[in-house]
Design a protein around this motif. Structure first.
Motif, mmCIF file in Angstrom:
data_model
loop_
_atom_site.group_PDB
_atom_site.id
_atom_site.type_symbol
_atom_site.label_atom_id
_atom_site.label_comp_id
_atom_site.label_asym_id
_atom_site.label_seq_id
_atom_site.Cartn_x
_atom_site.Cartn_y
_atom_site.Cartn_z
ATOM 1 N N SER A 66 91.687 13.582 59.944
ATOM 2 C CA SER A 66 90.735 13.818 61.024
ATOM 3 C C SER A 66 91.335 14.763 62.068
ATOM 4 O O SER A 66 90.687 15.693 62.543
ATOM 5 C CB SER A 66 90.354 12.477 61.655
ATOM 6 O OG SER A 66 89.443 12.638 62.697
ATOM 7 N N ARG A 287 84.152 11.299 61.578
ATOM 8 C CA ARG A 287 84.329 12.416 60.645
ATOM 9 C C ARG A 287 82.979 13.007 60.233
ATOM 10 O O ARG A 287 82.901 14.160 59.850
ATOM 11 C CB ARG A 287 85.098 11.961 59.399
ATOM 12 C CG ARG A 287 86.558 11.724 59.698
ATOM 13 C CD ARG A 287 87.478 12.450 58.772
ATOM 14 N NE ARG A 287 87.291 13.886 58.766
ATOM 15 C CZ ARG A 287 87.960 14.716 57.993
ATOM 16 N NH1 ARG A 287 88.841 14.259 57.158
ATOM 17 N NH2 ARG A 287 87.754 16.004 58.036
ATOM 18 N N GLN A 288 81.939 12.177 60.281
ATOM 19 C CA GLN A 288 80.615 12.666 59.865
ATOM 20 C C GLN A 288 79.662 12.897 61.031
ATOM 21 O O GLN A 288 78.797 13.740 60.969
ATOM 22 C CB GLN A 288 79.937 11.675 58.900
ATOM 23 C CG GLN A 288 80.499 11.663 57.504
ATOM 24 C CD GLN A 288 81.540 10.567 57.347
ATOM 25 O OE1 GLN A 288 81.931 9.932 58.321
ATOM 26 N NE2 GLN A 288 82.013 10.355 56.129
ATOM 27 N N THR A 289 79.853 12.083 62.109
ATOM 28 C CA THR A 289 78.887 12.137 63.200
ATOM 29 C C THR A 289 79.423 12.964 64.356
ATOM 30 O O THR A 289 80.465 12.647 64.915
ATOM 31 C CB THR A 289 78.588 10.710 63.700
ATOM 32 O OG1 THR A 289 78.647 9.848 62.575
ATOM 33 C CG2 THR A 289 77.250 10.616 64.366
ATOM 34 N N LEU A 305 82.858 17.432 65.393
ATOM 35 C CA LEU A 305 83.260 16.303 64.547
ATOM 36 C C LEU A 305 84.648 15.825 64.983
ATOM 37 O O LEU A 305 85.321 16.512 65.742
ATOM 38 C CB LEU A 305 83.281 16.726 63.077
ATOM 39 C CG LEU A 305 81.915 17.022 62.458
ATOM 40 C CD1 LEU A 305 82.078 17.559 61.040
ATOM 41 C CD2 LEU A 305 81.014 15.791 62.448
#
Ligand SMILES: [Zn+2]
Length: 391
Positions: A66, A287-289, A305
């Motif tokens: 991340s 990581r996605q939102t 992100l």
């Protein structure tokens, strides 16, 4: 200085082995090594007590991914290279785990464990001495909160809450009542609202006879604490404040009091709250939102992100997360050397059996720590006993 890790270069060069001690329950079979050769080379490290080092390492790698994706390569590499080798000292009654090259970053799950142990070693003895010297003290847990905030405000709000705490401790009423304190900042994040909630846990010592006496002039009620904290925070609302006596945290210090102190300094961010697991894989939250944050050198907020991880990194950088009042800082007679022999003795792990070295291997689902070597020399036993004086 009490903050033992902010990931600075100076900190990293001074290697302190991080040892995690485990006592095996007595009904568990003692561990025996094979006398000849290493038939079990390549054996995967199992859980040790409650600790799952494989799981923690996978979470570490997820956080590193991340950070890397967010362009924070330096911290990502720190985490990636942290404790890729584990040294396990086996004793008849327990196990000690050491991890060389520990990153000491507050994000790291193993560094958090080691940091807690170091903090305990650093904080508890001065408190013990303070309580031995000052009769009739009572420790109280004071929790000071403020309203939750989005990730992009976290750094600023952390600074604010620390400044507010200094202000609070400088108020005459507080100075009269509080004889000593330990304070620790904790960050929680609500996964649904994505809001952060920085708050302070502080253990304040007051004089039992003076503070709790009927008609006492120094006593501060919960409502008064809330009003004082509101003033210190310069808030337009009344913040939530909680105060309660800590059992056993009296003069002299008891084991129960020690446990209470450990709770106060337990963690800055709950282990695992910045990662989640899905289908046997670890991921960092965010990581996605996308969430609003700013890129380095750019003040405009934009959806990005990997915000939770970098927001936490930015908020803790260079800041002292655990601090004490000045009268708890006289640590001159403390020895910080991490002598493994002394610790083992203190915990009584029994007879030494062997030392095993495990190496991390990334192999998809089979990723883990694998045995690469074993030694039967007791750590620390190389100390020369003979005369140290020259002719
Ligand atoms: Zn680490």
């Amino acid at each position: 200085m009490l903050d033992l890790f902010n990931g600075s270069d100076a900190e990293r060069t001074e290697w302190v082995p991080s040892a995690h001690l485990h006592r095996l329950p007595s009904d568990e079979a003692p561990y025996f090594c094979d006398e000849i050769g290493l038939p079990d080379i390549g054996k995967k490290l199992a859980k040790i007590g409650k600790r799952d080092y494989r799981r923690m390492h996978l979470e570490k790698l997820a956080l590193a991914d991340s950070l890397q994706a967010a362009g924070r390569d330096d911290v990502a590499n720190l985490l990636r290279n942290c404790c890729t080798q584990l040294i396990v000292d086996r004793y008849s009654k327990g196990v000690r785990v050491r991890g060389p090259n520990e990153c000491k970053h507050p994000l790291c799950p193993t560094a958090q464990l080691a940091r807690r142990r170091r903090l305990e070693g650093e904080l508890i003895p001065p408190i013990e001495r303070f309580l031995a010297k000052n009769e009739g003290m009572q420790g109280n847990l004071l929790t000071l909160t403020e309203q939750s905030c989005p990730a992009h405000e976290l750094n600023y709000r952390h600074g604010e809450i620390l400044r507010a705490f200094s202000r609070l401790m400088s108020f005459t009423k507080v100075k009269r009542a509080v004889k000593a304190y330990v304070r620790s900042v904790e960050f929680t994040r609500n996964p649904i609202t994505t809001l952060w909630h920085p708050h302070i846990h502080t253990c304040i010592f007051v004089s039992k006879t003076e503070y709790f006496r009927k008609g006492s002039k120094v006593y501060i009620s919960q409502e008064q604490w809330a009003a004082l904290w509101r003033k210190a925070l310069r808030a337009t609302y009344t913040p939530v404040v909680d105060i309660r006596a800590l059992k056993g945290l009296t003069s002299p210090l008891t084991d129960k009091g020690r446990d209470a102190l450990r709770e106060v300094i337990k963690y800055q961010v709950k282990p695992g709250s910045l990662t989640y697991w899905q289908n046997g894989k670890a991921f960092a939250v965010g990581r996605q939102t996308p969430e609003l944050y700013r890129k380095p050198g750019d003040d405009t907020l934009q959806p990005m992100l990997n915000v939770p991880v970098i927001a936490f990194c930015d908020a803790v950088k260079g800041r002292r997360l655990v601090a004490t009042s000045r009268n708890l800082q006289g640590n001159d007679d403390l020895d910080f050397t991490d002598d493994p022999r002394g610790e083992v003795k203190a915990l009584d792990l029994g007879e030494f059996i062997c030392t095993e070295t495990y190496q991390w291997h990334t192999r998809g689902r089979d990723s883990g720590f694998y045995l690469v070597g074993r030694s039967f020399d007791e750590p620390g036993s190389t100390k020369r006993g003979g005369s140290a004086m020259g002719p």
